[in-house]
Design an enzyme around this catalytic site. Sequence first.
Site, PDB file in Angstrom:
ATOM      1  N   HIS A   1     -12.857   4.043   9.580  1.00 30.69           N
ATOM      2  CA  HIS A   1     -12.144   2.891   9.001  1.00 30.69           C
ATOM      3  C   HIS A   1     -12.713   2.545   7.615  1.00 30.69           C
ATOM      4  O   HIS A   1     -13.162   1.422   7.352  1.00 30.69           O
ATOM      5  CB  HIS A   1     -12.237   1.675   9.924  1.00 30.69           C
ATOM      6  CG  HIS A   1     -11.067   0.734   9.757  1.00 30.69           C
ATOM      7  ND1 HIS A   1     -10.501   0.049  10.799  1.00 30.69           N
ATOM      8  CD2 HIS A   1     -10.341   0.389   8.657  1.00 30.69           C
ATOM      9  CE1 HIS A   1      -9.508  -0.692  10.355  1.00 30.69           C
ATOM     10  NE2 HIS A   1      -9.395  -0.503   9.056  1.00 30.69           N
TER      11      HIS A   1
ATOM     12  N   GLU B   1     -11.606   0.659  18.413  1.00 32.19           N
ATOM     13  CA  GLU B   1     -12.663   0.713  17.411  1.00 32.19           C
ATOM     14  C   GLU B   1     -13.790  -0.241  17.781  1.00 32.19           C
ATOM     15  O   GLU B   1     -13.527  -1.320  18.319  1.00 32.19           O
ATOM     16  CB  GLU B   1     -12.100   0.363  16.021  1.00 32.19           C
ATOM     17  CG  GLU B   1     -11.121   1.394  15.494  1.00 32.19           C
ATOM     18  CD  GLU B   1     -10.648   1.090  14.067  1.00 32.19           C
ATOM     19  OE1 GLU B   1     -11.118   0.091  13.488  1.00 32.19           O
ATOM     20  OE2 GLU B   1      -9.832   1.856  13.554  1.00 32.19           O
TER      21      GLU B   1
ATOM     22  N   ILE C   1       0.834  -1.204   0.000  1.00 33.27           N
ATOM     23  CA  ILE C   1       0.000   0.000   0.000  1.00 33.27           C
ATOM     24  C   ILE C   1       0.869   1.254   0.000  1.00 33.27           C
ATOM     25  O   ILE C   1       0.621   2.207  -0.750  1.00 33.27           O
ATOM     26  CB  ILE C   1      -0.959  -0.004   1.211  1.00 33.27           C
ATOM     27  CG1 ILE C   1      -1.926  -1.185   1.104  1.00 33.27           C
ATOM     28  CG2 ILE C   1      -1.724   1.313   1.300  1.00 33.27           C
ATOM     29  CD1 ILE C   1      -2.814  -1.380   2.316  1.00 33.27           C
TER      30      ILE C   1
END
Length: 531
Positions: free
Chosen positions: A281, A263, A154
């Site tokens: 997210h 989260e 990424i």
Amino acid sequence: MAPRVLVSDELSETAVQIFRDRGVEVDFQPKLGKDKEKLAEIIGNYDGLAIRSATKATEKLIAAATNLKVIGRAGIGVDNVDIPAASKRGIIVMNTPFGNSITTAEHAIALMFAVARQLPQADASTQAGKWEKSKFMGVEITGKTLGVIGAGNIGGIVCKKAIGLGMHVIAYDPFLSAERAQEMGVEKVELDELLPRADFITLHVPMTDKTRGILGKDNIAKTKPGVRIINCARGGLVDEAALADAIKSGHVAGAGFDVFEVEPATESPLFGLPNVVCTPHLGASTTEAQENVALQVAEQMSDYLMKGAVSNAINMPSITAEEAPILKPFIRLADVLGSFAGQMTENPIKEIEILYDGVTSTMNTKALTSALLAGLIRPQVADVNMVSAPIMIKEKGVIVSEVKRDKTGVYDGYIKLTVTTEKQTRSIAGTVFSDGKPRFIQIKGINMDADVGQNMIYISNTDVPGMIGFMGTTLGNAKVNIANFQLGRDKEGGDAIALLYVDGPVDQAVLDQLTANPAVKQAKPLVFNVD
């Protein structure tokens, strides 16, 4: 019987159809992942489990998964899978690290733009009927220095896109070579150099003990005044409280966060700050990415269950579909060699050396080594497997080394295992013939050519006349039938060995009769899995 896969989270119908098309029976229950008790009740009926983030593959669930062979996570994060528990049970854990790479990289770039130009704040102000043009003074991206922490899959895409935007990119990644950095068009730097130089910093590393809090209070203080920080990787990489303090003080100009320490994030020190953009997210939340990871996990799990191919596994060496049929007999050979040494070794192992000669040196030796280590420690740990064996060996502090070399003898390729304990060194070598069956070709430096059977007897003796007759008579009187046998010696009157393939298990009383002969040093039964 076709393997069965349970899909316990939302997966596209196309992905479900991939399982069916490839001969896998699939049970699609996308709401089941949230029902822990029901999932634990039925999981023992399945060979595979395909999940997203809702299903929690805990140690308790894995303990109930008596037939499970593979867990496939449609996505990159496997925080919801107890990998150590899965590894101990021999369950392969796969993810799909490339399916959402572009989507996540694009989200990082989007957050960088949003922070640079205060887009969410300007939008809210304008839609509230205000026209605060002078309030939202932004900065340009072009010409700025982007510091990328983690230039892997990424991160590498982010680097490419940032260069296309006219940014100068500097990257910190311990695994990034100078040659690869040059190919990417980025400047490779250490973290302490990146922090004070970057106008923007974006993180793209996994969460490990080394990366946790990589941007903590001390490192944030080292950053360039006015820096803007983007995190689309993992919550906890950045100390949110320390960053909030730096934003309030004016040292950090802004931040864009898609991930948080806790989260779902219902509260954070970053919430409510004027120069911060937060998203829930969303890094992988595009139609294309969700479809891609679903299709990939279905393909990967099907390939493993139907062909033995392993790809994108967290806890197992990869084996391609093309490699699988070629590797299979050599994996069996590796297991047999390890099993021989394991059954013959009674003292703690200090060192293991594996020699791959000829054609075996060009194979997937990681998979072969895993199989060999599993065979080696199976006599002591019955439920060990290719997944758990390397972990167990490492935990014991055993030194494992691999040696690869071109063909040196009459065989196209062979594997030789040498095991060193506190008291002795033992070696054994084997190969695979055209029939696909493993064969022993050397034991303790003595050459031979022996079939591998389920039940065998290893006899070590001094080379004296009459030994063949003695062994045959002793076993014959005990009604033990010899299917095949092989003899070898280092020199006349020296050390000799016999390896006998017999039709069934041998009683200790028979072994005692064999060792009663003064010339016999050792007579030991061996059992192999040769299926």
